[in-house]
Design a protein around this motif. Structure first.
Motif, PDB file in Angstrom:
ATOM      1  N   TYR A  28       0.846  -1.196   0.000  1.00  0.00           N
ATOM      2  CA  TYR A  28       0.000   0.000   0.000  1.00  0.00           C
ATOM      3  C   TYR A  28       0.883   1.248   0.000  1.00  0.00           C
ATOM      4  O   TYR A  28       1.995   1.218   0.528  1.00  0.00           O
ATOM      5  CB  TYR A  28      -0.904   0.021   1.234  1.00  0.00           C
ATOM      6  CG  TYR A  28      -1.878  -1.129   1.304  1.00  0.00           C
ATOM      7  CD1 TYR A  28      -3.109  -1.064   0.659  1.00  0.00           C
ATOM      8  CD2 TYR A  28      -1.572  -2.283   2.022  1.00  0.00           C
ATOM      9  CE1 TYR A  28      -4.012  -2.116   0.731  1.00  0.00           C
ATOM     10  CE2 TYR A  28      -2.469  -3.345   2.095  1.00  0.00           C
ATOM     11  CZ  TYR A  28      -3.689  -3.246   1.444  1.00  0.00           C
ATOM     12  OH  TYR A  28      -4.571  -4.297   1.512  1.00  0.00           O
ATOM     13  N   CYS A  45      -5.009   4.387  14.641  1.00  0.00           N
ATOM     14  CA  CYS A  45      -4.771   3.194  15.448  1.00  0.00           C
ATOM     15  C   CYS A  45      -3.679   3.508  16.457  1.00  0.00           C
ATOM     16  O   CYS A  45      -2.888   4.430  16.273  1.00  0.00           O
ATOM     17  CB  CYS A  45      -4.452   1.971  14.600  1.00  0.00           C
ATOM     18  SG  CYS A  45      -3.173   2.146  13.373  1.00  0.00           S
ATOM     19  N   TYR A  78      -0.445  -5.661  11.048  1.00  0.00           N
ATOM     20  CA  TYR A  78      -0.536  -5.491   9.595  1.00  0.00           C
ATOM     21  C   TYR A  78      -2.001  -5.316   9.196  1.00  0.00           C
ATOM     22  O   TYR A  78      -2.336  -4.453   8.387  1.00  0.00           O
ATOM     23  CB  TYR A  78       0.070  -6.715   8.892  1.00  0.00           C
ATOM     24  CG  TYR A  78       0.097  -6.604   7.393  1.00  0.00           C
ATOM     25  CD1 TYR A  78       1.220  -6.134   6.739  1.00  0.00           C
ATOM     26  CD2 TYR A  78      -1.009  -6.972   6.628  1.00  0.00           C
ATOM     27  CE1 TYR A  78       1.253  -6.015   5.358  1.00  0.00           C
ATOM     28  CE2 TYR A  78      -0.986  -6.860   5.251  1.00  0.00           C
ATOM     29  CZ  TYR A  78       0.138  -6.382   4.620  1.00  0.00           C
ATOM     30  OH  TYR A  78       0.159  -6.270   3.256  1.00  0.00           O
ATOM     31  N   VAL A  79      -2.880  -6.111   9.773  1.00  0.00           N
ATOM     32  CA  VAL A  79      -4.318  -6.045   9.453  1.00  0.00           C
ATOM     33  C   VAL A  79      -4.885  -4.674   9.824  1.00  0.00           C
ATOM     34  O   VAL A  79      -5.657  -4.085   9.054  1.00  0.00           O
ATOM     35  CB  VAL A  79      -5.092  -7.175  10.155  1.00  0.00           C
ATOM     36  CG1 VAL A  79      -6.590  -6.999   9.993  1.00  0.00           C
ATOM     37  CG2 VAL A  79      -4.641  -8.527   9.639  1.00  0.00           C
ATOM     38  N   ASP A  80      -4.509  -4.146  10.993  1.00  0.00           N
ATOM     39  CA  ASP A  80      -4.969  -2.817  11.399  1.00  0.00           C
ATOM     40  C   ASP A  80      -4.615  -1.781  10.336  1.00  0.00           C
ATOM     41  O   ASP A  80      -5.436  -0.928   9.970  1.00  0.00           O
ATOM     42  CB  ASP A  80      -4.337  -2.385  12.725  1.00  0.00           C
ATOM     43  CG  ASP A  80      -4.769  -3.229  13.899  1.00  0.00           C
ATOM     44  OD1 ASP A  80      -5.923  -3.705  13.918  1.00  0.00           O
ATOM     45  OD2 ASP A  80      -3.933  -3.411  14.816  1.00  0.00           O
ATOM     46  N   ALA A 115      -3.780  -2.359   7.095  1.00  0.00           N
ATOM     47  CA  ALA A 115      -4.436  -2.658   5.819  1.00  0.00           C
ATOM     48  C   ALA A 115      -5.871  -2.155   5.827  1.00  0.00           C
ATOM     49  O   ALA A 115      -6.370  -1.645   4.800  1.00  0.00           O
ATOM     50  CB  ALA A 115      -4.385  -4.151   5.526  1.00  0.00           C
ATOM     51  N   LEU A 116      -6.545  -2.270   6.951  1.00  0.00           N
ATOM     52  CA  LEU A 116      -7.931  -1.798   7.052  1.00  0.00           C
ATOM     53  C   LEU A 116      -8.050  -0.301   6.820  1.00  0.00           C
ATOM     54  O   LEU A 116      -9.088   0.181   6.353  1.00  0.00           O
ATOM     55  CB  LEU A 116      -8.533  -2.189   8.396  1.00  0.00           C
ATOM     56  CG  LEU A 116      -8.828  -3.673   8.579  1.00  0.00           C
ATOM     57  CD1 LEU A 116      -9.261  -3.953  10.017  1.00  0.00           C
ATOM     58  CD2 LEU A 116      -9.875  -4.144   7.593  1.00  0.00           C
ATOM     59  N   LEU A 117      -6.996   0.443   7.126  1.00  0.00           N
ATOM     60  CA  LEU A 117      -7.024   1.884   6.890  1.00  0.00           C
ATOM     61  C   LEU A 117      -7.188   2.183   5.399  1.00  0.00           C
ATOM     62  O   LEU A 117      -7.866   3.138   5.028  1.00  0.00           O
ATOM     63  CB  LEU A 117      -5.734   2.536   7.398  1.00  0.00           C
ATOM     64  CG  LEU A 117      -5.448   2.426   8.888  1.00  0.00           C
ATOM     65  CD1 LEU A 117      -4.115   3.084   9.200  1.00  0.00           C
ATOM     66  CD2 LEU A 117      -6.566   3.021   9.703  1.00  0.00           C
ATOM     67  N   GLU A 176      -8.562   0.081   3.162  1.00  0.00           N
ATOM     68  CA  GLU A 176      -9.848  -0.424   2.702  1.00  0.00           C
ATOM     69  C   GLU A 176     -10.995   0.478   3.116  1.00  0.00           C
ATOM     70  O   GLU A 176     -12.026   0.506   2.477  1.00  0.00           O
ATOM     71  CB  GLU A 176     -10.053  -1.848   3.202  1.00  0.00           C
ATOM     72  CG  GLU A 176      -9.045  -2.790   2.570  1.00  0.00           C
ATOM     73  CD  GLU A 176      -9.287  -4.245   2.917  1.00  0.00           C
ATOM     74  OE1 GLU A 176     -10.379  -4.573   3.383  1.00  0.00           O
ATOM     75  OE2 GLU A 176      -8.351  -5.038   2.686  1.00  0.00           O
ATOM     76  N   SER A 177     -10.812   1.230   4.202  1.00  0.00           N
ATOM     77  CA  SER A 177     -11.869   2.126   4.661  1.00  0.00           C
ATOM     78  C   SER A 177     -11.705   3.528   4.072  1.00  0.00           C
ATOM     79  O   SER A 177     -12.491   4.420   4.367  1.00  0.00           O
ATOM     80  CB  SER A 177     -11.874   2.205   6.190  1.00  0.00           C
ATOM     81  OG  SER A 177     -10.685   2.810   6.662  1.00  0.00           O
ATOM     82  N   ASP A 178     -10.657   3.722   3.252  1.00  0.00           N
ATOM     83  CA  ASP A 178     -10.385   5.024   2.623  1.00  0.00           C
ATOM     84  C   ASP A 178     -10.337   6.166   3.612  1.00  0.00           C
ATOM     85  O   ASP A 178     -10.962   7.198   3.460  1.00  0.00           O
ATOM     86  CB  ASP A 178     -11.426   5.335   1.551  1.00  0.00           C
ATOM     87  CG  ASP A 178     -11.262   4.481   0.314  1.00  0.00           C
ATOM     88  OD1 ASP A 178     -12.284   4.167  -0.287  1.00  0.00           O
ATOM     89  OD2 ASP A 178     -10.120   4.138  -0.035  1.00  0.00           O
TER      90      ASP A 178
END
Length: 79
Positions: free
Chosen positions: A28, A62, A68-70, A72-74, A76-78
């Motif tokens: 990303y 966060c 990593y998931v925390d 990556a979610l940033l 995906e949530s734009d």
């Protein structure tokens, strides 16, 4: 996405979070500016019990144990 990364020397959670940020930037477009809270009294008072903290536009995205998931979610949530 460019974020502020609040940290302090000797913080193992901060070191781990920065490693996760290094990994996430392979997938990303993440960049950051590291800010040592010990050099800013206001940020030290604000984040001393929360670090590490990832912040964008004065909003905490966060903090604490950051995976990593925390991160990556940033994306995906734009945020």
């Amino acid at each position: 996405m460019h974020v502020l990364f609040y940290t302090k020397p000797g913080c193992s959670l901060c070191d781990e979070a920065e490693q996760m940020m290094e990994l996430i930037k392979e997938d990303y477009p993440l960049t950051w500016t590291a800010v040592n809270i010990e050099e800013n009294d206001a940020k030290h008072e604000q984040y001393v019990f929360m670090i590490p903290v990832v912040e964008k536009d004065n909003k905490v995205l966060c903090s604490g144990v950051i995976s990593y998931v925390d991160l990556a979610l940033l994306f995906e949530s734009d945020v």
